[in-house]
Design a protein around this motif. Structure first.
Motif, PDB file in Angstrom:
ATOM      1  N   SER A   3     -31.811  10.672  23.226  1.00  0.00           N
ATOM      2  CA  SER A   3     -32.699  11.334  24.177  1.00  0.00           C
ATOM      3  C   SER A   3     -31.838  12.077  25.184  1.00  0.00           C
ATOM      4  N   SER A  53     -42.766  17.234  23.121  1.00  0.00           N
ATOM      5  CA  SER A  53     -43.144  16.794  21.784  1.00  0.00           C
ATOM      6  C   SER A  53     -42.112  15.837  21.188  1.00  0.00           C
ATOM      7  N   LYS A  54     -40.833  16.120  21.422  1.00  0.00           N
ATOM      8  CA  LYS A  54     -39.769  15.310  20.815  1.00  0.00           C
ATOM      9  C   LYS A  54     -39.440  14.051  21.608  1.00  0.00           C
ATOM     10  N   TYR A  55     -39.426  14.186  22.941  1.00  0.00           N
ATOM     11  CA  TYR A  55     -38.889  13.097  23.745  1.00  0.00           C
ATOM     12  C   TYR A  55     -39.874  12.538  24.774  1.00  0.00           C
ATOM     13  N   PRO A  70     -44.045  13.773  16.095  1.00  0.00           N
ATOM     14  CA  PRO A  70     -43.449  14.747  17.027  1.00  0.00           C
ATOM     15  C   PRO A  70     -43.773  16.196  16.696  1.00  0.00           C
ATOM     16  N   SER A  71     -44.237  16.462  15.502  1.00  0.00           N
ATOM     17  CA  SER A  71     -44.483  17.848  15.098  1.00  0.00           C
ATOM     18  C   SER A  71     -45.852  18.355  15.526  1.00  0.00           C
ATOM     19  N   ALA A 117     -35.400  22.041  20.683  1.00  0.00           N
ATOM     20  CA  ALA A 117     -35.009  21.075  19.657  1.00  0.00           C
ATOM     21  C   ALA A 117     -33.495  20.911  19.574  1.00  0.00           C
TER      22      ALA A 117
END
Length: 222
Positions: A3, A53-55, A70-71, A117
Motif C-alpha cells: 500500500s 479503487s486499489k487501496y 478492485p476493478s 495504478a
C-alpha cells in the motif's frame, strides 16, 4: 499487500495532473472547448478514483464475509467519462466536430488510471502517443489538407447574385461541395459546405476579407 504511503499517493496525483495538463495544453492551443483545465482535472480525478479503487478498502480484507473487486470503480470511470466526452461533440450543418477531443478525454482517463495504478512507463508512453497523434495528425495539418467548414453568407438578392458569389469564391480558392440557399426580405442567404480550405480555419477571416468589402455582401459567418 503493498500500500503506497500518503506522500506516494499525492505524488501520483500530481503526476497525473501534469500528464493531463500536457494533453490538454495541445487542445487549449487549438481553441477547443475541453482544454487544459478539463484534461488536467479528468486525469487527476481518474487517478484519485483508481487509488481509492486499489487501496481504499484494504481495511476490509480481514473480514471473511467481505469480497472486494478492485476493478469495479475503474470500470465505472471508463463508463462515466462518456457523458463528459459527449458534451464536447457538436453537430454543425452536415459535419460533426469534437470527436477527437472526446476521444482524447477518454484516453486521458486511461492515463490517470495508469498513474494511479503505478504504471508510470505506460502512462508516459500514452501521453507522448496521444499528444503526438493530436498534434501531428490534426485535420488542419497541411499534409492532410485543411479542415472542412460551413460558411454562411448573406448577399443582396439581385439577378446573377449566386453566379457573382461563385466567381468570387473561385478567385479565393474556395470550392463548395454543396450550396444551400434561401431568399427572404430582399436578401439571399447561402450556406456553403466545404471539404477543404486553402488555409487554416484561424486564417479564414483574412482569406474572406476581400469578399467582406463587397457592397453587396451583408454578412459572413463560419
Amino acid at each position: 499487500m503493498f500500500s503506497p504511503t500518503a506522500i506516494e499517493c499525492i505524488a501520483r496525483l500530481a503526476l497525473s495532473a501534469l500528464f493531463g495538463g500536457i494533453v490538454g495544453l495541445e487542445r487549449e492551443l487549438r481553441l477547443k472547448g475541453a482544454g487544459l483545465r478539463t484534461h488536467l482535472i479528468v486525469s487527476f480525478a481518474s487517478c484519485m478514483m483508481m487509488l481509492v479503487s486499489k487501496y481504499g478498502f484494504l481495511d476490509m480484507l480481514g473480514y471473511d464475509s467481505v469480497g472486494l473487486d478492485p476493478s469495479r470503480i475503474a470500470a465505472g470511470i471508463v463508463t462515466a467519462i462518456g457523458f463528459l466526452g459527449a458534451g464536447t461533440i457538436f453537430s454543425r450543418g452536415q459535419g460533426v466536430t469534437g470527436l477527437t477531443t472526446a476521444a482524447g478525454l477518454w484516453a486521458t482517463v486511461g492515463v490517470g488510471m495508469a498513474v494511479g495504478a503505478g504504471m508510470y512507463l505506460i502512462s508516459v508512453f500514452a501521453v507522448a502517443f496521444i499528444v503526438g497523434v493530436q498534434a501531428a495528425l490534426h485535420r488542419d495539418h497541411a499534409m492532410l489538407g485543411h479542415v472542412a467548414a460551413v460558411i454562411l453568407i448573406q448577399i443582396d438578392d439581385q439577378p446573377g447574385a449566386l453566379e457573382r458569389l461563385q466567381t468570387e469564391l473561385t478567385q479565393l480558392g474556395l470550392a463548395p461541395r454543396a450550396v444551400r440557399y434561401e431568399r427572404e426580405g430582399g436578401l439571399l442567404s447561402a450556406e456553403l459546405q466545404l471539404e477543404r480550405l486553402p488555409c487554416p480555419v484561424q486564417k479564414l477571416g483574412d482569406l474572406l476579407a476581400p469578399l467582406m468589402e463587397r457592397p453587396w455582401v451583408k454578412s459572413i459567418r463560419w
